[in-house]
Design an enzyme around this catalytic site. Structure first.
Site, PDB file in Angstrom:
ATOM      1  N   LYS A  11      -1.364   8.012   6.826  1.00 35.36           N
ATOM      2  CA  LYS A  11      -2.273   7.598   7.914  1.00 35.36           C
ATOM      3  C   LYS A  11      -1.478   6.945   9.039  1.00 35.36           C
ATOM      4  O   LYS A  11      -0.376   6.404   8.829  1.00 35.36           O
ATOM      5  CB  LYS A  11      -3.344   6.620   7.412  1.00 35.36           C
ATOM      6  CG  LYS A  11      -2.845   5.269   6.870  1.00 35.36           C
ATOM      7  CD  LYS A  11      -2.624   4.197   7.917  1.00 35.36           C
ATOM      8  CE  LYS A  11      -1.858   3.001   7.355  1.00 35.36           C
ATOM      9  NZ  LYS A  11      -1.180   2.204   8.350  1.00 35.36           N
ATOM     10  N   ASP A 141      -5.325  -0.509   1.954  1.00 34.68           N
ATOM     11  CA  ASP A 141      -5.349   0.823   2.575  1.00 34.68           C
ATOM     12  C   ASP A 141      -5.724   1.934   1.593  1.00 34.68           C
ATOM     13  O   ASP A 141      -5.829   3.098   1.982  1.00 34.68           O
ATOM     14  CB  ASP A 141      -3.959   1.165   3.149  1.00 34.68           C
ATOM     15  CG  ASP A 141      -3.622   0.340   4.383  1.00 34.68           C
ATOM     16  OD1 ASP A 141      -4.531  -0.311   4.937  1.00 34.68           O
ATOM     17  OD2 ASP A 141      -2.446   0.349   4.785  1.00 34.68           O
TER      18      ASP A 141
HETATM   19  O1  C5P Z   1      -3.537  -4.988   0.495  1.00 35.79           O
HETATM   20  P1  C5P Z   1      -2.063  -4.792   0.411  1.00 35.79           P
HETATM   21  O2  C5P Z   1      -1.489  -5.232  -0.901  1.00 35.79           O
HETATM   22  O3  C5P Z   1      -1.630  -3.406   0.770  1.00 35.79           O
HETATM   23  O4  C5P Z   1      -1.419  -5.733   1.511  1.00 35.79           O
HETATM   24  C1  C5P Z   1      -0.037  -5.997   1.533  1.00 35.79           C
HETATM   25  C2  C5P Z   1       0.204  -7.269   2.315  1.00 35.79           C
HETATM   26  O5  C5P Z   1      -0.056  -7.034   3.702  1.00 35.79           O
HETATM   27  C3  C5P Z   1      -0.667  -8.445   1.940  1.00 35.79           C
HETATM   28  O6  C5P Z   1      -0.133  -9.159   0.868  1.00 35.79           O
HETATM   29  C4  C5P Z   1      -0.660  -9.257   3.232  1.00 35.79           C
HETATM   30  O7  C5P Z   1       0.546  -9.993   3.347  1.00 35.79           O
HETATM   31  C5  C5P Z   1      -0.635  -8.187   4.306  1.00 35.79           C
HETATM   32  N1  C5P Z   1      -1.979  -7.859   4.794  1.00 35.79           N
HETATM   33  C6  C5P Z   1      -2.653  -8.757   5.586  1.00 35.79           C
HETATM   34  N2  C5P Z   1      -3.909  -8.465   6.042  1.00 35.79           N
HETATM   35  C7  C5P Z   1      -4.476  -7.273   5.758  1.00 35.79           C
HETATM   36  C8  C5P Z   1      -3.801  -6.321   4.961  1.00 35.79           C
HETATM   37  C9  C5P Z   1      -2.549  -6.642   4.505  1.00 35.79           C
HETATM   38  O8  C5P Z   1      -2.152  -9.851   5.873  1.00 35.79           O
HETATM   39  N3  C5P Z   1      -5.681  -7.017   6.240  1.00 35.79           N
END
Ligand code: C5P
Length: 328
Positions: A11, A141
């Protein structure tokens, strides 16, 4: 049980508006996800214990074991689908074409593909909304990689509303030599904003305290959806969409990898209608007017020596779906 293979797209974010940090370490977002035709392929087969083998683009830097999002997805699905029975295990084979830690949600894509593949292999029977619920727990995501197309993401990105678009958009993705860590890019975004918005506010206490002042960061605005972008996407005109692409994480990604400034500038000079860092970067995405212009742009960007490599892709692409495995 015969193995199941699922194809899943990368994406880009056409809009990525980031709110202030939340108490749980995430940021509230308004984003417009757009799936593009760069696919990973995930094959699951029954095994005694859950494991993963990765081949292809950047395979060496993909974690194994529970650090791998696909492994976490398989375990999460087994837990939800078979709460009281013994949990089935799988071997997960991932053929990567989506670069790792590149802002293209490759790890999330592999997790989404694993959910679809295991749901099929185990005949677990979870509905799409149920799968999306498991996906949201695996990563922000992951639900979008299940859905595909173009969709508005809210919350931390996991709350999705499909968006209306017209036509096919032609993109050139420019891969960078290095990787960027998503948490680091978000943290850098917070730091840059705090530094930029530090303003001096008069101290309480009236005139007698003139000259006493406290430096405080101004509050970060709540993100809002760009209605202009939504209208442009419905029109199907890439020349209208290009200037409206936006990414709040771009200054942070460029600050961590200053060479991206050159890559973006080269794409613009070479005729891209829009030039943007994809997600948390470092991949840059360039919107072209049509397939021929995308081919030209890809050649020029390669010649300009401003990236490790390029691919041409189109969007929107379908989300994770079962497919016949490609031999070899
Ligand atoms: O959800 P995911 O594990 O993919 O997110 C990875 C990191 O990206 C999170 O630990 C956070 O530090 C950051 N993040 C964020 N806000 C979001 C998505 C991700 O701060 N909406």
């Amino acid at each position: 049980m015969t193995p199941v293979t699922v194809r899943v797209p990368a994406k880009v974010n056409l809009q990525l508006s980031v709110g202030p940090p939340r108490g749980d370490g995430y940021h509230d977002l308004i984003t417009v996800f757009h799936a593009v035709s760069l696919f990973d392929e995930v094959t699951v087969r029954p095994a005694d214990r859950t494991s993963v083998r990765v081949t292809g683009e950047g395979a060496g830097s993909v974690p194994s074991g529970r650090a791998n999002l696909a492994v976490r997805a398989a375990i999460a699905l087994a837990t939800v689908a078979f709460p009281r029975q013994s949990k089935p295990a799988v071997h997960i084979g991932i053929r990567k074409r989506i670069p790792v830690s590149a802002g293209l949600a490759g790890g999330s894509a592999d997790a989404a593909a694993t959910l679809v593949a295991c749901n099929e292999l185990w005949r677990a029977g979870l509905s799409q909304p149920e799968l999306r619920g498991v996906a949201a727990r695996v990563g922000s995501d992951v639900p979008f990689a299940l859905l595909g197309g173009t969709a508005i993401g809210q919350g931390r990105g996991e709350l999705l509303t499909p968006a209306l678009t017209t036509g096919t958009y032609h993109w050139v993705l420019a891969f960078s030599a290095g990787a960027l860590s998503t948490p680091e890019v978000y943290a850098k975004c917070d730091t840059l904003r705090a530094a930029k918005t530090m303003n001096v506010t008069p101290a309480a206490g009236g005139a007698g305290h003139a000259g006493l002042a406290a430096a405080q960061p101004a509050p970060v605005a709540e993100p809002a959806l760009s209605t202009d972008l939504m209208v442009a996407l419905r029109s199907g005109d890439p020349a209208a969409v290009g200037p409206l692409l936006s990414n709040d994480l771009q200054p942070a990604a460029v600050s961590l990898r200053p060479e991206l400034r050159r890559t973006l500038a080269a794409g613009r000079e070479l005729g891209a209608l829009g030039a943007i860092v994809s997600g948390s970067g470092p991949t840059c995405a360039f919107l072209a007017g049509d397939a021929a212009r995308a081919r030209e742009l890809a050649v020029f960007l390669t010649g300009a020596g401003v990236c490790r490599g390029v691919v041409r892709v189109t969007g929107p692409a379908a989300g994770a779906a079962v497919t016949a495995p490609v031999p070899g």
